[in-house]
Design an enzyme around this catalytic site. Structure first.
Site: not given
Length: 776
Positions: A660, A528, A662-665, A545-547, A517, A586
């Site tokens: 993606n 974000d 809202g996915c993952g954890a 991603q966010e951090e 992104i 990551y």
């Protein structure tokens, strides 16, 4: 906040992200090392610290590894340079240093197979032999596009074109539909494709659909029969796209800022926009002048309580039994004592935070200074960087003169500050000077943490690398004051769309399994995948991603100072932050790489043309829960809140760069979330660039359903109805953890059946016999 943090942390033991290299150019080092704080030129074979050399100019320092911390977002080297990353993500501006054409810049991101060796980057540190340990309160705020899943190789044979993530390839729509879909792809897919034979495909928590069309219902049996008829064309479709690294609309055809932006009006103070600088003195290339001239104190519930406030008092013992003193004077005295080791930093911070002396742990900071930094770097840190940070922090009464408003819930308000003012505030956060912000029981319990004390504790390598990244930023801004502005806007959606009656058509989609992104989505509205407490675990253990975005663009972190937790219909839009570092990896594999010189152009308000929107998704513990109509509406409204702009023509809106979310954890279904974001973007009048983060199968599935829906002119309202039908007909009575019929299979069958019924009715009305081969 405890509850939110715990809910995020509950998944960390189950999630093991794959190492994915953020492909930025590797620096060439004469000695095979990368210096964190010494910043030697590439051709310099000496061991002298560049930071100690006052004769070396900033440009040369940045061209080398002048601070060596992490990066990888919007890389801004020219298209013809050695940089493989995209150059600019812009908002509301002009005078772009890029080509006037928004065409793609050279970007290469490799999809790494599960068995591939981890990319190695040499850092001038000794790997700590101790096992990484984090405090119990440190929980990872995992972001939805985390590559959390297992990986598998996908062969290019017809029989192995699927990954079991729903009946995506054998989707149950008949020959005519398959052939039409193939034609749509041929019409829309253009450009060059790499011919790599190995694709990364994620499975597990991010793959929401594991239905095998097993025939547990009448509809399942119908789908199987339909698939049997359609299989040859479906497999041909899969093979046609198997080697492609992107599908859909070429990315250079999507809107980017500043090319698509209208001219900006003059920056001025209005009731819903606070500006902390002299707008009449705003000049390109000059440091903005603070407004007002003298510090104006405000110790109330509408403004940030500043450490330099005269009402910031500290209890003290006197001969009379007790009293108070100015906490700011104590901070002055403690920080100006000088530092020779990390223990001195600890002692200084605890002098004005005595209540936490037995709780706060500075292990990570000590490990950084004693085991990870070269002697040269440690010397520079204590003699140059930290003293400069102290000077910056203590400049608060001179730089941050206007009370900073709290961006509270249900408030539509913007705050524009200078990058220099932000640097001052972040220096104070590093030294933990903000009052009332160290306890979740205070009046700021619904705000994120801002003081950095949790970043210093434990022995986690994540925190070591985050400290490197942030010290790179502080070294840069304390040496040369940044010259731009940054705007923070809290936006509330009071009148959401009527999704059921929407006649809006889906907009264009570019989808790719390569790139990011940040790099490839330059000039677009970059999503974000936020925690409702913006920044998530950036000052703690989180590093996804966010951090990552917050540490390489550290000016984002200051939003935590004044942004209350986001409500269900709110978002935070940040325009103008600068990237200071490059990175690789990551989560556990994250490494600060080197300093980054951001050349993203500025708009007329002197903001970097980088627009980021923080939107928080629901965390689902039950997979089926997300298909409930009220949950779908919530996610649609949240995404739309982030994407829409009032009173703006769609031709002036940049595309959305997302993935993606809202996915993952967070437990979201990638395929459902892709449709939700496509619907919200369409309603907001924006195209979309979707980055699957290495998942080639998801790329093909989403592209196929998008081509299918747009080819049949399925509106947003019709698609919303289909989602509700899937919830009531498939999910409501499901007795297994996941339904046997996948979402996309259901949509294919329903739309195809409706098309056939419409064709039959039309034929009867006209007195003609229907062509059955095309109607099924």
């Amino acid at each position: 906040m405890d509850e939110v943090m715990d809910s995020q942390g509950s998944m960390t033991s189950e999630v093991k992200p794959q190492d994915v290299e953020n492909d930025v150019p590797k620096a060439n080092f004469t000695d095979g090392k990368e210096e964190v704080l010494c910043g030697a030129e590439k051709h310099d074979t000496s061991k002298d610290c560049a930071l100690m050399d006052n004769a070396q100019d900033e440009a040369a320092s940045q061209k080398s590894m002048d601070c060596g911390f992490a990066g990888g977002l919007d890389e801004s080297a020219p298209a013809g340079s050695q940089s493989n990353t995209a150059q600019t993500h812009c908002s509301n501006g002009q005078k772009s240093k890029r080509s006037s054409s928004p065409g793609p810049h050279p970007v290469k991101t490799t999809c790494v197979a599960a068995h591939s060796p981890n990319p190695k980057f040499i850092l001038p540190v000794n790997n700590s032999p101790g096992k990484a340990v984090s405090a119990a309160s440190d929980v990872e705020m995992l972001s939805p596009d985390s590559p959390v899943s297992k990986t598998m190789l996908v062969n290019n044979s017809a029989g192995e074109g699927h990954d079991g993530s729903g009946c995506a390839e054998d989707s149950g729509f008949a020959k005519a539909q398959v052939m039409e879909s193939q034609q749509f792809v041929k019409d829309s897919d253009s450009g060059c494709f790499t011919k790599d034979r190995v694709h990364l495909v994620t499975t597990g928590t991010e793959d929401a659909e594991i239905a095998e069309c097993s025939g547990s219902s009448d509809m399942s049996q119908d789908l199987i029969r339909s698939q049997s008829d359609a299989r040859p064309e479906s497999e041909s479709f899969a093979l046609h796209n198997m080697d492609r690294r992107w599908l859909g609309t070429p990315i250079d055809e999507l809107n980017r800022m500043p090319q698509c932006a209208p001219p900006l009006s003059h920056l001025k103070v209005v009731p819903n926009h606070t500006v902390t600088v002299r707008t009449d003195l705003l000049r390109e290339g000059e440091v903005p002048v603070p407004y007002p001239t003298k510090f104006k104190d405000a110790w109330d519930d509408m403004s940030v309580k500043m450490p330099c406030s005269e009402k910031n008092l500290f209890p003290m013992e006197t001969e009379d039994g007790g009293g108070v003193q100015s906490r700011w004077e104590l901070i002055h005295t403690a920080l100006q004592g000088g530092f020779k080791s990390s223990l001195d930093v600890r002692d200084a911070i605890l002098r004005y935070n005595t209540a936490h002396a037995k709780k706060w742990d500075f292990t990570a900071l000590n490990l950084l200074c004693t085991e990870y930094l070269e002697l040269c770097e440690a010397k520079t840190l204590f003699e140059v960087v930290l003293p400069a940070m102290v000077s910056l922090a203590l400049s608060a009464p001179r730089l941050c003169t206007l009370p900073i408003p709290l961006l509270k819930s249900r408030m539509n308000h913007s705050l524009t500050m200078s990058q220099e003012q932000i640097a001052c505030l972040l220096a104070n956060a590093f030294f933990c000077t903000f009052p009332r912000r160290n306890s979740r029981k205070s009046e700021y319990c619904n705000y994120p943490e801002i003081n950095f004390y949790r970043l210093f504790d434990g022995s986690s390598s994540r925190k070591i690398e985050k400290l490197k990244t942030l010290l790179c930023y502080f070294r840069r801004v304390s040496k040369t004051s940044p010259k731009g502005l940054v705007t923070f806007t809290r936006q509330v959606l009071n009148n959401p769309p009527n999704w059921e009656s929407s006649q809006t058509q889906l907009t264009r989609l570019h989808i790719t399994c390569e790139g990011t992104i940040e790099n490839n989505g330059y000039g677009m509205l970059q999503v974000d995948f936020a925690n409702r407490f913006v920044g998530g675990g950036v000052t703690g253990h989180g590093l996804v991603q966010e951090e990552i975005r917050f540490v390489i663009n550290p000016e984002l972190i200051v939003s935590r100072l004044f942004t209350e937790a986001l409500e269900y219909n709110e978002c935070l839009i940040i325009t103008g932050t600068e990237q200071y570092s490059k990175y690789s990896g990551y989560a556990e594999s994250y490494k600060w790489k080197e300093s980054h010189n951001d050349e993203t152009p500025r708009d007329d308000w002197q903001r970097r043309c980088t627009e980021i929107v923080a939107i928080d998704a629901i965390k689902f513990r039950n997979f089926l829960e997300q298909f409930l109509p009220e949950k779908i509406v919530r996610e649609l409204n949240k995404a739309y809140c982030g994407f829409f702009r009032s009173n703006t023509n769609s031709k002036h809106l940049s595309a959305v760069a997302t993935g993606n979310w809202g996915c993952g954890a967070f437990g979201g279904d990638t395929r459902l979330k892709a449709l939700i974001q496509l619907m919200a973007a369409a309603e907001a009048g924006r195209d979309m660039a979707y980055f699957t983060f290495g998942d080639a199968q998801l790329m093909r599935d989403v592209h196929k359903i998008h081509a299918f829906l747009t080819g049949r002119k399925v509106t947003v309202g019709r698609l919303y109805s289909l989602l509700n039908q899937y919830s009531s007909m498939v999910c409501k009575n499901c007795r297994t953890p996941r339904p046997d019929v996948s979402l996309y299979s259901f949509i294919y069958e329903k739309v195809s059946s409706q098309t056939a019924a419409d064709a039959l009715k039309s034929a009867k009305d006209s007195g003609m016999s229907p062509i059955t081969s095309d109607s099924h």
